[in-house]
Design a protein around this motif. Sequence first.
Motif, PDB file in Angstrom:
ATOM      1  N   SER A   2       0.829  -1.193   0.000  1.00 43.89           N
ATOM      2  CA  SER A   2       0.000   0.000   0.000  1.00 43.89           C
ATOM      3  C   SER A   2       0.873   1.256   0.000  1.00 43.89           C
ATOM      4  O   SER A   2       1.985   1.252   0.526  1.00 43.89           O
ATOM      5  N   THR A   3       0.362   2.296  -0.598  1.00 43.73           N
ATOM      6  CA  THR A   3       1.059   3.586  -0.570  1.00 43.73           C
ATOM      7  C   THR A   3       0.219   4.622   0.174  1.00 43.73           C
ATOM      8  O   THR A   3       0.438   5.812   0.039  1.00 43.73           O
ATOM      9  N   HIS A   4      -0.742   4.142   0.954  1.00 42.45           N
ATOM     10  CA  HIS A   4      -1.671   4.988   1.695  1.00 42.45           C
ATOM     11  C   HIS A   4      -0.921   5.968   2.614  1.00 42.45           C
ATOM     12  O   HIS A   4      -0.097   5.557   3.421  1.00 42.45           O
ATOM     13  N   VAL A   5      -1.235   7.263   2.464  1.00 40.94           N
ATOM     14  CA  VAL A   5      -0.673   8.310   3.325  1.00 40.94           C
ATOM     15  C   VAL A   5      -1.752   9.346   3.583  1.00 40.94           C
ATOM     16  O   VAL A   5      -2.459   9.749   2.666  1.00 40.94           O
ATOM     17  N   GLN A   6      -1.884   9.755   4.826  1.00 37.58           N
ATOM     18  CA  GLN A   6      -2.752  10.880   5.173  1.00 37.58           C
ATOM     19  C   GLN A   6      -1.854  11.955   5.750  1.00 37.58           C
ATOM     20  O   GLN A   6      -1.466  11.891   6.915  1.00 37.58           O
ATOM     21  N   LYS A   7      -1.513  12.914   4.911  1.00 39.17           N
ATOM     22  CA  LYS A   7      -0.598  13.965   5.352  1.00 39.17           C
ATOM     23  C   LYS A   7      -1.264  14.863   6.380  1.00 39.17           C
ATOM     24  O   LYS A   7      -2.440  15.192   6.259  1.00 39.17           O
ATOM     25  N   PRO A   8      -0.491  15.255   7.384  1.00 40.93           N
ATOM     26  CA  PRO A   8      -1.051  16.145   8.404  1.00 40.93           C
ATOM     27  C   PRO A   8      -1.232  17.547   7.852  1.00 40.93           C
ATOM     28  O   PRO A   8      -0.494  17.995   6.973  1.00 40.93           O
ATOM     29  N   GLY A   9      -2.219  18.222   8.386  1.00 40.51           N
ATOM     30  CA  GLY A   9      -2.462  19.605   8.003  1.00 40.51           C
ATOM     31  C   GLY A   9      -1.526  20.561   8.718  1.00 40.51           C
ATOM     32  O   GLY A   9      -0.734  20.164   9.587  1.00 40.51           O
ATOM     33  N   TRP A  10      -1.634  21.817   8.383  1.00 44.61           N
ATOM     34  CA  TRP A  10      -0.782  22.854   8.947  1.00 44.61           C
ATOM     35  C   TRP A  10      -0.875  22.881  10.473  1.00 44.61           C
ATOM     36  O   TRP A  10       0.133  22.941  11.166  1.00 44.61           O
ATOM     37  N   PHE A  11      -2.099  22.822  11.014  1.00 47.19           N
ATOM     38  CA  PHE A  11      -2.285  22.912  12.459  1.00 47.19           C
ATOM     39  C   PHE A  11      -1.596  21.746  13.171  1.00 47.19           C
ATOM     40  O   PHE A  11      -0.941  21.940  14.190  1.00 47.19           O
ATOM     41  N   THR A  12      -1.734  20.548  12.626  1.00 42.49           N
ATOM     42  CA  THR A  12      -1.099  19.374  13.235  1.00 42.49           C
ATOM     43  C   THR A  12       0.413  19.513  13.229  1.00 42.49           C
ATOM     44  O   THR A  12       1.077  19.294  14.250  1.00 42.49           O
ATOM     45  N   VAL A  13       0.980  19.878  12.075  1.00 43.15           N
ATOM     46  CA  VAL A  13       2.433  19.993  11.941  1.00 43.15           C
ATOM     47  C   VAL A  13       2.983  21.123  12.807  1.00 43.15           C
ATOM     48  O   VAL A  13       3.966  20.940  13.531  1.00 43.15           O
ATOM     49  N   ASN A  14       2.367  22.272  12.729  1.00 45.75           N
ATOM     50  CA  ASN A  14       2.930  23.471  13.350  1.00 45.75           C
ATOM     51  C   ASN A  14       2.488  23.741  14.784  1.00 45.75           C
ATOM     52  O   ASN A  14       3.135  24.513  15.473  1.00 45.75           O
ATOM     53  N   VAL A  15       1.399  23.105  15.212  1.00 47.27           N
ATOM     54  CA  VAL A  15       0.933  23.344  16.580  1.00 47.27           C
ATOM     55  C   VAL A  15       0.919  22.045  17.391  1.00 47.27           C
ATOM     56  O   VAL A  15       1.669  21.910  18.354  1.00 47.27           O
ATOM     57  N   LEU A  16       0.097  21.083  16.998  1.00 47.35           N
ATOM     58  CA  LEU A  16      -0.056  19.870  17.813  1.00 47.35           C
ATOM     59  C   LEU A  16       1.235  19.072  17.942  1.00 47.35           C
ATOM     60  O   LEU A  16       1.665  18.770  19.064  1.00 47.35           O
ATOM     61  N   ASN A  17       1.845  18.684  16.818  1.00 52.24           N
ATOM     62  CA  ASN A  17       3.074  17.873  16.895  1.00 52.24           C
ATOM     63  C   ASN A  17       4.183  18.615  17.630  1.00 52.24           C
ATOM     64  O   ASN A  17       4.920  18.016  18.416  1.00 52.24           O
ATOM     65  N   ARG A  18       4.310  19.893  17.370  1.00 51.72           N
ATOM     66  CA  ARG A  18       5.360  20.662  18.058  1.00 51.72           C
ATOM     67  C   ARG A  18       5.101  20.755  19.551  1.00 51.72           C
ATOM     68  O   ARG A  18       6.028  20.670  20.359  1.00 51.72           O
ATOM     69  N   ALA A  19       3.829  20.925  19.935  1.00 56.43           N
ATOM     70  CA  ALA A  19       3.496  21.013  21.359  1.00 56.43           C
ATOM     71  C   ALA A  19       3.774  19.688  22.064  1.00 56.43           C
ATOM     72  O   ALA A  19       4.392  19.658  23.133  1.00 56.43           O
ATOM     73  N   VAL A  20       3.341  18.570  21.461  1.00 53.35           N
ATOM     74  CA  VAL A  20       3.582  17.256  22.062  1.00 53.35           C
ATOM     75  C   VAL A  20       5.080  16.977  22.140  1.00 53.35           C
ATOM     76  O   VAL A  20       5.587  16.514  23.157  1.00 53.35           O
ATOM     77  N   ALA A  21       5.809  17.278  21.070  1.00 52.15           N
ATOM     78  CA  ALA A  21       7.260  17.059  21.063  1.00 52.15           C
ATOM     79  C   ALA A  21       7.937  17.913  22.131  1.00 52.15           C
ATOM     80  O   ALA A  21       8.826  17.439  22.853  1.00 52.15           O
ATOM     81  N   TRP A  22       7.529  19.158  22.269  1.00 47.39           N
ATOM     82  CA  TRP A  22       8.119  20.067  23.257  1.00 47.39           C
ATOM     83  C   TRP A  22       7.906  19.525  24.670  1.00 47.39           C
ATOM     84  O   TRP A  22       8.834  19.473  25.475  1.00 47.39           O
ATOM     85  N   ILE A  23       6.674  19.097  24.964  1.00 48.08           N
ATOM     86  CA  ILE A  23       6.354  18.558  26.289  1.00 48.08           C
ATOM     87  C   ILE A  23       7.140  17.267  26.542  1.00 48.08           C
ATOM     88  O   ILE A  23       7.709  17.069  27.609  1.00 48.08           O
ATOM     89  N   THR A  24       7.176  16.393  25.538  1.00 52.31           N
ATOM     90  CA  THR A  24       7.867  15.110  25.682  1.00 52.31           C
ATOM     91  C   THR A  24       9.367  15.305  25.850  1.00 52.31           C
ATOM     92  O   THR A  24      10.005  14.614  26.647  1.00 52.31           O
ATOM     93  N   LYS A  25       9.935  16.248  25.115  1.00 48.74           N
ATOM     94  CA  LYS A  25      11.375  16.524  25.243  1.00 48.74           C
ATOM     95  C   LYS A  25      11.729  17.020  26.639  1.00 48.74           C
ATOM     96  O   LYS A  25      12.875  16.908  27.066  1.00 48.74           O
ATOM     97  N   ARG A  26      10.751  17.554  27.357  1.00 49.90           N
ATOM     98  CA  ARG A  26      10.989  18.031  28.707  1.00 49.90           C
ATOM     99  C   ARG A  26      10.696  16.965  29.756  1.00 49.90           C
ATOM    100  O   ARG A  26      10.679  17.235  30.945  1.00 49.90           O
TER     101      ARG A  26
END
Length: 149
Positions: A2-26
């Motif tokens: 399969s080549t199935h991909v659901q690309k994340p939107g701007w909000f996910t990339v720039n807000v949600l993923n960054r927020a989770v990564a920031w919290i997890t890195k701490r």
Amino acid sequence: MSTHVQKPGWFTVNVLNRAVAWITKRGLSLRGSRVLAVRGRKSGEWRTTPVNPLTLGGEQYLVAPRGHVQWTHNMRAAGGGELRLGKKVETFTAVEVSDDDKASILRAYLKRWKAEVGVFFGGVGPDSSDEELRRIAPDHPVFRITVNN
């Protein structure tokens, strides 16, 4: 494959993923979250993304809810990576799980994180039949990981 991909939107990339990564890195884990680090298959540079490791039957798994995304391609090439939580780094090796063996893993993953990732599974959830889970299995890579340290 399969080549199935659901690309994340701007909000996910720039807000949600960054927020989770920031919290997890701490050093704070949101329901088991970690930052996955995998060497790029072309660049050799570390690439990171937040993930939700799943422990099931004494084994640990990484599931790609959005499908065959960059980290899954890199994982296949590298054969492992790191899970990071604050300053704690666990190196691991990874083996991809066959589609035939994914149903129980996907069910457990959806049971734990459906509220967060359920939208990426096309209406299939933890209460779906094994047949439905097997139908979507090719679209969602799963890796069994073994921590080295």
